[in-house]
Design a protein around this motif. Structure first.
Motif, mmCIF file in Angstrom:
data_model
loop_
_atom_site.group_PDB
_atom_site.id
_atom_site.type_symbol
_atom_site.label_atom_id
_atom_site.label_comp_id
_atom_site.label_asym_id
_atom_site.label_seq_id
_atom_site.Cartn_x
_atom_site.Cartn_y
_atom_site.Cartn_z
ATOM 1 N N GLN A 37 0.813 -1.212 0.000
ATOM 2 C CA GLN A 37 0.000 0.000 0.000
ATOM 3 C C GLN A 37 0.848 1.263 0.000
ATOM 4 O O GLN A 37 0.483 2.269 -0.613
ATOM 5 N N SER A 38 1.983 1.215 0.664
ATOM 6 C CA SER A 38 2.827 2.407 0.778
ATOM 7 C C SER A 38 3.355 2.898 -0.565
ATOM 8 O O SER A 38 3.742 4.061 -0.706
ATOM 9 N N LEU A 39 3.388 2.015 -1.568
ATOM 10 C CA LEU A 39 3.898 2.398 -2.880
ATOM 11 C C LEU A 39 2.817 2.346 -3.968
ATOM 12 O O LEU A 39 3.140 2.477 -5.152
ATOM 13 N N SER A 40 1.574 2.168 -3.575
ATOM 14 C CA SER A 40 0.511 2.067 -4.578
ATOM 15 C C SER A 40 0.398 3.354 -5.393
ATOM 16 O O SER A 40 0.165 3.316 -6.610
ATOM 17 N N GLY A 41 0.578 4.505 -4.751
ATOM 18 C CA GLY A 41 0.515 5.770 -5.469
ATOM 19 C C GLY A 41 1.645 5.929 -6.463
ATOM 20 O O GLY A 41 1.442 6.409 -7.586
ATOM 21 N N THR A 42 2.838 5.504 -6.072
ATOM 22 C CA THR A 42 3.993 5.590 -6.965
ATOM 23 C C THR A 42 3.783 4.736 -8.207
ATOM 24 O O THR A 42 4.036 5.174 -9.341
ATOM 25 N N PHE A 43 3.288 3.517 -8.003
ATOM 26 C CA PHE A 43 3.083 2.637 -9.160
ATOM 27 C C PHE A 43 1.888 3.070 -10.004
ATOM 28 O O PHE A 43 1.868 2.819 -11.212
ATOM 29 N N ALA A 44 0.914 3.722 -9.396
ATOM 30 C CA ALA A 44 -0.170 4.296 -10.193
ATOM 31 C C ALA A 44 0.377 5.357 -11.131
ATOM 32 O O ALA A 44 -0.015 5.436 -12.304
ATOM 33 N N GLU A 45 1.307 6.181 -10.639
ATOM 34 C CA GLU A 45 1.930 7.196 -11.488
ATOM 35 C C GLU A 45 2.788 6.555 -12.575
ATOM 36 O O GLU A 45 2.819 7.025 -13.723
ATOM 37 N N MET A 46 3.501 5.483 -12.225
ATOM 38 C CA MET A 46 4.322 4.792 -13.220
ATOM 39 C C MET A 46 3.440 4.205 -14.316
ATOM 40 O O MET A 46 3.779 4.281 -15.513
ATOM 41 N N HIS A 47 2.314 3.643 -13.906
ATOM 42 C CA HIS A 47 1.380 3.087 -14.884
ATOM 43 C C HIS A 47 0.884 4.168 -15.832
ATOM 44 O O HIS A 47 0.885 3.986 -17.061
ATOM 45 N N GLU A 48 0.476 5.294 -15.287
ATOM 46 C CA GLU A 48 -0.041 6.385 -16.124
ATOM 47 C C GLU A 48 1.024 6.896 -17.093
ATOM 48 O O GLU A 48 0.736 7.161 -18.267
ATOM 49 N N ALA A 49 2.267 7.014 -16.615
ATOM 50 C CA ALA A 49 3.348 7.489 -17.485
ATOM 51 C C ALA A 49 3.651 6.480 -18.589
ATOM 52 O O ALA A 49 3.883 6.849 -19.742
ATOM 53 N N ALA A 50 3.651 5.192 -18.237
ATOM 54 C CA ALA A 50 3.927 4.156 -19.238
ATOM 55 C C ALA A 50 2.831 4.111 -20.294
ATOM 56 O O ALA A 50 3.107 3.936 -21.486
ATOM 57 N N VAL A 51 1.574 4.268 -19.873
ATOM 58 C CA VAL A 51 0.467 4.288 -20.835
ATOM 59 C C VAL A 51 0.595 5.491 -21.766
ATOM 60 O O VAL A 51 0.352 5.388 -22.976
ATOM 61 N N ARG A 52 1.002 6.635 -21.206
ATOM 62 C CA ARG A 52 1.208 7.805 -22.067
ATOM 63 C C ARG A 52 2.316 7.551 -23.075
ATOM 64 O O ARG A 52 2.212 7.939 -24.244
ATOM 65 N N VAL A 53 3.401 6.929 -22.634
ATOM 66 C CA VAL A 53 4.486 6.589 -23.556
ATOM 67 C C VAL A 53 3.944 5.741 -24.702
ATOM 68 O O VAL A 53 4.213 6.008 -25.884
ATOM 69 N N ALA A 54 3.176 4.713 -24.360
ATOM 70 C CA ALA A 54 2.658 3.806 -25.388
ATOM 71 C C ALA A 54 1.691 4.516 -26.324
ATOM 72 O O ALA A 54 1.737 4.335 -27.550
ATOM 73 N N ARG A 55 0.808 5.328 -25.758
ATOM 74 C CA ARG A 55 -0.181 6.038 -26.580
ATOM 75 C C ARG A 55 0.509 7.024 -27.525
ATOM 76 O O ARG A 55 0.175 7.118 -28.713
ATOM 77 N N ARG A 56 1.477 7.759 -26.980
ATOM 78 C CA ARG A 56 2.187 8.733 -27.803
ATOM 79 C C ARG A 56 3.064 8.049 -28.842
ATOM 80 O O ARG A 56 3.259 8.575 -29.948
ATOM 81 N N MET A 57 3.561 6.880 -28.508
ATOM 82 C CA MET A 57 4.370 6.132 -29.462
ATOM 83 C C MET A 57 3.526 5.744 -30.683
ATOM 84 O O MET A 57 3.986 5.859 -31.827
ATOM 85 N N THR A 58 2.297 5.314 -30.442
ATOM 86 C CA THR A 58 1.403 4.994 -31.551
ATOM 87 C C THR A 58 1.136 6.233 -32.398
ATOM 88 O O THR A 58 1.179 6.178 -33.634
ATOM 89 N N THR A 59 0.858 7.345 -31.737
ATOM 90 C CA THR A 59 0.628 8.600 -32.456
ATOM 91 C C THR A 59 1.853 8.996 -33.269
ATOM 92 O O THR A 59 1.746 9.432 -34.420
ATOM 93 N N LEU A 60 3.027 8.825 -32.693
ATOM 94 C CA LEU A 60 4.269 9.187 -33.377
ATOM 95 C C LEU A 60 4.473 8.344 -34.626
ATOM 96 O O LEU A 60 4.866 8.866 -35.677
ATOM 97 N N LEU A 61 4.212 7.056 -34.534
ATOM 98 C CA LEU A 61 4.377 6.189 -35.696
ATOM 99 C C LEU A 61 3.380 6.533 -36.791
ATOM 100 O O LEU A 61 3.655 6.333 -37.975
ATOM 101 N N GLU A 62 2.222 7.057 -36.407
ATOM 102 C CA GLU A 62 1.208 7.436 -37.387
ATOM 103 C C GLU A 62 1.503 8.802 -38.021
ATOM 104 O O GLU A 62 1.215 9.015 -39.201
#
Length: 223
Positions: free
Chosen positions: A115-140
């Motif tokens: 629980q003490s790191l749930s917030g940190t990993f939530a932020e990591m998840h959001e950043a990784a999803v943004r990387v993936a989403r932007r990567m798709t946009t970049l390739l397009e």
């Protein structure tokens, strides 16, 4: 003959975009499975990784055929070789999403992250999803501003990864040995995911500008 070759090059780009969309879905679902201890979703990510692997094999075969049959030079050669390298990078990103899902599955019905790191990993998840989403946009679009935003999210992932070590090395860390191992591995998976996203971004910058000093990435062979 040139029209046929151009159609093949276009198909390469479409294959890369398809792979990127699958990677985007994989990291999104893996992060949700991790946060919610969703066994079914974790298992789906693991199964779906096979489709990413199959796309890589198909794309690589297409590239090898073009190299053998068309013997491209100059810009055309750069496109084909870059497609080969980007497909390998996308496949590794799919593997990293699968690794996250495997950790989630392995700890079911409990959550892997304390629980003490749930917030940190939530932020990591959001950043990784943004990387993936932007990567798709970049390739397009090959929009260089999007490439820069991917590097910014990777910087955030690096900082959050460092935060996990700060927490584990602090005097108040009370998680179990298994949780400590899981946090170490998960942090590494997300950090590497960002690095590979940057590799894709730099490769696209290189394709657009032809400038080795600004765009040619270093190889990222490790997962």
């Amino acid at each position: 003959m040139r029209e046929i070759f151009d159609a093949e090059l276009k198909a390469l780009g479409e294959d890369l975009q398809a792979m990127s969309r699958k990677v985007e879905q994989a990291i999104t679902s893996a992060g949700i499975a991790l946060a919610t201890a969703d066994l079914g979703l974790a298992e789906q990510v693991i199964v779906d990784d096979l489709a990413i692997d199959e796309l890589e094999r198909h794309l690589d075969e297409r590239c090898i055929h073009l190299l053998a049959q068309q013997q491209p030079v100059a810009t055309d050669l750069r496109i084909v070789v870059s497609a080969l390298r980007m497909s390998a990078t996308l496949e590794r990103m799919g593997d990293l999403a699968r690794h996250v899902a495997q950790v989630a599955r392995g700890r079911y019905p409990r959550q892997a992250v304390p629980q003490s790191l749930s917030g940190t990993f939530a932020e990591m998840h959001e950043a990784a999803v943004r990387v993936a989403r932007r990567m798709t946009t970049l390739l397009e679009t090959r929009d260089l501003a999007v490439a820069e935003s991917i590097e910014s999210d990777d910087d955030l992932l690096d900082a959050l990864h460092a935060d996990t070590f700060t927490a584990m090395l602090g005097g108040e860390w009370s998680a179990t040995p298994q949780q400590t191992i899981d946090v170490t591995l998960l942090g590494r998976y997300y950090e590497r995911f960002g690095d590979h996203g940057v590799s894709i971004a730099q490769r696209v910058v290189y394709l657009v500008t032809g400038d080795l000093t600004k765009g040619e990435p270093t190889n990222l062979r490790a997962h």
